[in-house]
Enzyme design. Structure first.
Site, PDB file in Angstrom:
ATOM      1  N   ASP A  51       0.839  -1.198   0.000  1.00  0.00           N
ATOM      2  CA  ASP A  51       0.000   0.000   0.000  1.00  0.00           C
ATOM      3  C   ASP A  51       0.872   1.244   0.000  1.00  0.00           C
ATOM      4  OD1 ASP A  51      -2.736  -1.089   0.252  1.00  0.00           O
ATOM      5  OD2 ASP A  51      -1.975  -1.907   2.141  1.00  0.00           O
TER       6      ASP A  51
ATOM      7  N   ASP B 183      -9.717  -6.947  -1.241  1.00  0.00           N
ATOM      8  CA  ASP B 183      -8.821  -6.354  -0.242  1.00  0.00           C
ATOM      9  C   ASP B 183      -9.649  -5.763   0.881  1.00  0.00           C
ATOM     10  OD1 ASP B 183      -6.916  -5.028   1.220  1.00  0.00           O
ATOM     11  OD2 ASP B 183      -6.275  -3.697  -0.391  1.00  0.00           O
TER      12      ASP B 183
END
Length: 226
Positions: free
Chosen positions: A32, A173
């Site tokens: 991320d 996710d």
């Protein structure tokens, strides 16, 4: 099972041990990258990918949560990050250009759908994508509430792929853990991003955490983890 650990949620005190172990058990790593504007948090970076690359040759997938994807895409191309996933909400007007830029570099292009963003938003260029990530939580922080209705997007994306012969992989996710394994697995994503609640916080070492994750998956789904 294609598990992609979210490295934002790993224990950095055990960085080398965790990456070395996971290198033998997963097909990719999920990184991320947040800029503090698109979401109110800062996270990993291209530099982190370079450091992780010293310990693994597995595919790196960057999940951009940024207001200026063009700036980050070139940096990720420069370090040869295999998959670059951009926020659908920030590529309108430059999507074709960025996808071509990634493909011209020999890398894979992906798009991330935040909870409020429908699949219809990406239909103009969906045929060019290598991956579509469906967020099942609000992005930016670990431990957010699981939004079960977002799994409908996985079904929609799979139907579109079957009808039109698209080649993208479908990734989910958000809050992949014991509580949600059954409904997530029933939705049939291709890739499961898994983080703190489903893996890294299950035990005090990655070996035991992995074993617990597998056990929880098999207990909740009634399927063998393979």
């Amino acid at each position: 099972m294609n598990i992609s650990p979210s490295l934002m949620t790993m224990d950095l005190d055990q960085f080398k041990e965790q990456i070395t172990f996971l290198n033998d058990h997963v097909d990719s790593f999920h990184i991320d990258i947040m800029d503090g504007h698109f979401v109110p948090n800062l996270s990993l970076s291209p530099w982190f990918i370079e450091q992780t690359r010293k310990l693994t040759n597995k595919e790196m997938s960057a999940h951009l949560m940024v207001t200026d994807p063009s700036f980050w895409v070139q940096q990720l191309i420069d370090i040869r990050c295999e998959v670059i996933c951009m926020p659908a909400e920030r590529v309108n007007g430059i999507a074709f250009r960025l996808i071509d830029q990634i493909h011209d570099a020999g890398l894979k292009a992906g798009i991330v759908l935040n909870p409020e963003t429908p699949v219809s938003e990406i239909l103009p260029y969906i045929d060019l994508l290598d991956k579509v990530t469906v967020m099942t939580v609000d992005p930016g922080f670990a431990g957010q509430r699981f939004l079960v209705n977002m799994l409908d997007k996985i079904t929609e994306l799979r139907q579109l792929r079957e009808e039109h012969g698209y080649q993208y992989r479908i990734e989910m996710d958000g809050s992949t853990n014991k509580k949600h394994w059954k409904v997530i697995h029933d939705a049939k994503p291709d890739i499961y991003v898994i983080g703190r609640s489903g893996l890294f916080n299950l035990a005090d070492n990655i070996h035991s955490s992995w074993e617990m994750m597998v056990t929880e998956f098999e207990q909740e789904t009634g399927q063998k983890f393979a």
